[in-house]
Design a protein around this motif. Structure first.
Motif, PDB file in Angstrom:
ATOM      1  N   TYR A  49       2.652 -11.960   4.618  1.00 28.43           N
ATOM      2  CA  TYR A  49       1.711 -10.870   4.400  1.00 28.43           C
ATOM      3  C   TYR A  49       0.496 -11.399   3.650  1.00 28.43           C
ATOM      4  N   GLY A 106      -1.855  -7.050   2.429  1.00 22.69           N
ATOM      5  CA  GLY A 106      -0.575  -6.507   2.845  1.00 22.69           C
ATOM      6  C   GLY A 106      -0.384  -6.460   4.351  1.00 22.69           C
ATOM      7  N   LYS A 107      -1.288  -7.089   5.088  1.00 22.61           N
ATOM      8  CA  LYS A 107      -1.181  -7.097   6.550  1.00 22.61           C
ATOM      9  C   LYS A 107      -0.230  -8.214   7.001  1.00 22.61           C
ATOM     10  N   LYS A 108       0.659  -7.855   7.932  1.00 25.04           N
ATOM     11  CA  LYS A 108       1.611  -8.828   8.450  1.00 25.04           C
ATOM     12  C   LYS A 108       0.876  -9.872   9.288  1.00 25.04           C
TER      13      LYS A 108
END
Length: 103
Positions: free
Chosen positions: A41, A45-47
């Motif tokens: 991440y 917080g983006k995968k």
């Protein structure tokens, strides 16, 4: 470049440095794979996905030959994995030196 991996069969190596590393590993009889991606991440917080170039099966080590530009560009993902996996990255001379010191 398509390369014959003794375990996976034909695999795609995406740089001349990867070919050099694959030949060195094979020459020393070190078993390796082109690993699946690793999830991580980013700071928002983006995968995201990380694709190290080699996984040394009997050693639990990931190798990722990278030039200085790519190291700087990938700094955040390298930092993310620093304490989670054994990841060796750097120019091809550094990677080859690490491999040679394994045996």
């Amino acid at each position: 470049t398509w390369y014959e991996n003794k375990i996976q069969g034909l695999v795609l190596l995406e740089s001349s440095w990867e070919v050099i590393v694959a030949k060195k590993l094979d020459g020393l009889g070190i078993k390796w794979l082109r690993p699946n991606f690793l999830n991580y991440y980013d700071s928002l917080g983006k995968k995201r996905y990380y694709f190290p170039d080699f996984y040394l099966i009997d050693h639990g080590v990931y190798l990722d030959p990278k030039n200085k530009y790519c190291i700087e560009k990938d700094k955040s993902k390298i930092e993310y994995f620093k304490d989670k996996i054994t990841l060796i990255y750097g120019d091809v001379k550094h990677i080859i030196s690490y491999i040679e010191n394994m045996v």
